[in-house]
Design an enzyme around this catalytic site. Structure first.
Site, PDB file in Angstrom:
ATOM      1  N   GLU A 151      -3.006  21.495 -91.202  1.00  0.00           N
ATOM      2  CA  GLU A 151      -3.769  20.256 -91.018  1.00  0.00           C
ATOM      3  C   GLU A 151      -3.797  19.793 -89.568  1.00  0.00           C
ATOM      4  OE1 GLU A 151      -1.634  20.748 -93.498  1.00  0.00           O
ATOM      5  OE2 GLU A 151      -2.930  20.688 -95.261  1.00  0.00           O
ATOM      6  N   HIS A 191      -0.807  13.329-104.206  1.00  0.00           N
ATOM      7  CA  HIS A 191      -2.225  13.705-104.151  1.00  0.00           C
ATOM      8  C   HIS A 191      -3.118  12.541-104.579  1.00  0.00           C
ATOM      9  CE1 HIS A 191      -0.405  17.698-104.127  1.00  0.00           C
ATOM     10  NE2 HIS A 191      -1.562  18.221-103.814  1.00  0.00           N
TER      11      HIS A 191
END
Lengths: 339, 341
Positions: B73, B142
């Site tokens: 990321e 999440h």
């Protein structure tokens, strides 16, 4: 024990060949730029002592060969530079205007960043000098983007990203090398290993000898060299740039060098010995290169002194420019946050 | 660049598509008309993105412009920053907005600060799309709503579309804004549908939308909570309560004027968002209204309805109770209008 810098010394024959290729004019220019960097750093320290600047700074005294050999082995202003916090020398070697650098250092409106960036964030965007970093390894992910942009725009530029030994222990280093490698991006990862990340010796911060060895993990070719020999630096960076331009993807270089001053202004240097410092000071890149130029017949001893004096005068002129420059107007405080 | 697109055009009746389809259509049309735009993220190519937004785009544009990355990321965000800095218009995708924690340095220290730190001489025109929110049984790592973290970072803009029409128009504005834009897409919103114009159009950043006019109470809601507040308004209309629902669309910049005018009109304010209430965006809205001319018109305390101060649980029923639902909004709005506070 062989000195870490000397272990990777350039072969004497090759050194002569490189010097011959550069020729007297370029050799003289290299020496002049190294002196200019030294003079800038000494003046920076002096101005701080006099209370004329506030904030901190990271001086590169002792590392001048790395800056000069590196910038001159790529196409300055056409290729891209991403710089680190100990970056004054790289800016000067890149050819960025010294008056505006000094003005930035002194927080003036005429500085490269209008006094908003200071010592740690000098950028010369017009000349593809994309700025210096306050976050260790912060420029490495950005270099992936610059490399990708070059690839998508289909130019033959390269992106030179310079970081320190400390940066190679950040996760961003590993993500970035991997990504640049799988996409064969034109990025030159250049680690200036000056032996310490602040107080942390490389001997304590990693369990291998060389940062360059990490290239193998990502399928990236690497080379180690004497970072205190401008010819060795130039030779290695030229090889790396040529390799990258041939489309083979990124290269990792490691310059073995040493900073003479502390990490920043608050450093009492309790983590190293006087003896160690003296050993490295004996490898001062400036007189080493001056001696080569004299030996090659490119310069006389008196020329060296003239060049040195000229460089110190350049810095005096830059200080005069900066001191005469206006402070930023508080009315402009909020400018430049958004496009 | 934005001038060439119509602003807030009327949506043609009958052309109803989902938010995922609207975003995909917007991405495709943007890429067709500008080679400097490319997509980068994890599993956005053949896989089509975790929520299918980029499905099929790699077939049309190839792997160079619809670029799958390793699970990295920080580096993929840096790839956006560096390419934006050198002439491109990258659109990154954060597969789950939760993962943005791994890219904070590049967003907060680099993307947000480069322009200012370098004296206004560089720009970072990038968009980071982030799939956010709970309701999918994805549990604590999440399901986050972290938009307010970025509202606290000058140099970034924060956009939160509330339906398919808004998503497509705001995306166009985000891409050509010239700044780094955080574009939060709610996962439950992805499957919701509304009428969307076929051509590219823009919805300006910093301009709130009065999604429903009413006289009794102003609800300022973001993202999926706009849809829930509209449903609450429909239910309360049967009781004779008329809610005004205001969608700020962009949290930074924030359209203070529209919010203030609405509260002046209704005299009451309820702020609804999915993100954890404490330290959430509702506090900023409340503070701004309290400091504005609307203060003198307030007939009741300003109320907030946010996510409970907890991580998102896995169990379906527990998960539902962790964030505001339609019935919660109905109840809170009713109490506020009827003078319970």
């Amino acid at each position: 024990m062989i000195h870490p810098s000397q272990e990777y010394a350039l072969d004497p024959k090759r050194a002569k060949q490189v010097l011959k290729e550069l020729g007297p004019e370029t050799g003289r220019k290299f020496l002049e730029t190294m002196y200019t960097i030294r003079a800038f750093e000494e003046k920076a320290e002096e101005l701080y002592g006099l209370g004329k600047v506030h904030g901190t700074m990271h001086l590169s005294i002792g590392q001048e060969a790395s800056a000069v050999g590196t910038s001159n082995a790529v196409r300055k202003g056409y290729d891209y530079l991403l710089n680190h916090h100990r970056g004054h020398g790289h800016c000067i070697a890149w050819g960025s205007d010294i008056d505006r650098m000094m003005a930035e250092f002194m927080g003036k409106e005429t500085g490269f960043c209008r006094g908003r960036g200071g010592s740690m964030h000098i950028a010369d965007i017009e000349n593809n000098n994309l700025g210096a970093q306050g976050i260790v390894a912060g420029s490495l992910p950005i270099s992936v983007g610059v490399g990708l942009s070059i690839k998508l725009r289909q130019t033959d530029q390269i992106c030179l990203v310079i970081f320190g030994d400390g940066g190679s222990n950040e996760g961003a280093f590993h993500e970035s090398l991997n990504m640049a490698s799988i996409w064969k991006l034109p990025v030159l990862f250049l680690c200036e290993n000056n032996q310490y990340g602040m107080s942390m010796s490389v001997k304590r911060s990693m369990n291998i000898e060389n940062i360059a060895d990490r290239g193998a993990s990502y399928g990236i070719p690497s080379r180690i060299y004497d970072g205190n020999d401008v010819l060795a630096v130039y030779d290695a960076v030229k090889w790396a740039a040529d390799t990258i331009r041939s489309g083979k993807g990124p290269v990792l270089l490691e310059a073995k060098t040493y900073r003479w001053r502390g990490h920043s202004k608050s450093d009492r240097q309790l983590y190293r010995t006087r003896e160690e410092l003296k050993e490295w000071q004996a490898l001062d890149p400036i007189p080493r290169f001056a001696a080569r130029l004299v030996e090659a017949g490119y310069l006389k001893d008196s020329d060296v002194e003239t060049i040195r004096a000229g460089a110190y005068q350049t810095i005096e002129n830059a200080v005069a420019y900066a001191e005469a420059s206006p402070e930023p107007d508080v009315a402009t405080l909020m400018e430049g946050i958004y496009a | 660049m934005l001038e060439k697109f119509p602003v807030n055009p009327p949506a043609p009746e009958g052309r109803v598509i989902t938010c995922v389809e609207a975003l995909r259509e917007g991405l495709r049309q943007l890429m067709e008309q500008d080679p400097s735009i490319f997509l980068i993220g994890e599993d956005i190519g053949v896989y089509g993105g975790a929520f299918g937004v980029t499905a099929g785009l790699v077939d049309q544009f190839g792997e160079e412009r619809v670029r799958d990355t390793p699970i990295s990321e920080a580096a993929l965000t840096g790839a956006c920053v560096g390419s934006a800095l050198t002439g491109m218009h990258p659109i990154g995708e954060m597969q789950f907005s939760d993962f943005v924690v791994l890219a904070m340095e590049q967003l907060v220290m680099q993307a947000a600060k480069i322009r200012f730190m370098f004296g206004g001489k560089a720009s970072v025109p990038m968009v980071m799309r982030l799939a956010a929110g709970s309701g999918t049984g994805a549990a604590a790592q999440h399901s986050e709503n972290l938009e307010n973290w970025f509202v606290h970072v000058p140099g970034l803009k924060v956009v939160m579309p509330s339906n398919a029409y808004e998503a497509k128009g705001l995306l166009v504005s985000a891409v050509y804004d010239g700044n780094p834009v955080m574009f939060f897409e709610n996962k439950l919103m992805y499957k919701t549908s509304c009428a969307v114009p076929e051509e590219l159009y823009s919805i300006p950043l910093g301009k709130a939308n009065v999604a429903r006019a009413g006289k009794d109470l102003t609800i300022v809601a973001t993202s999926i909570m706009v849809q829930r507040s509209l449903e609450a308004a429909r239910q309360l209309a049967a009781e004779g309560i008329e809610l005004e629902v205001v969608d700020p669309r962009t949290l930074n910049p924030l359209d203070d004027e529209t919010l203030v005018n609405s509260v002046i009109k209704t005299g009451k304010l309820l702020i609804v968002h999915e993100a954890v209430q404490t330290g959430g965006f509702g506090g900023e809205v409340a503070a701004r209204i309290a400091a504005s001319p609307a203060f003198g018109y307030l007939e009741a305390p300003i109320r907030r309805l946010g996510g409970k101060d907890m991580p998102i649980p896995y169990n379906r029923n527990l998960e539902k109770h962790a964030v505001p639902q339609v019935e919660d909004i109905v109840e809170e709005a009713r109490k506020l209008v009827r003078g319970a506070y």
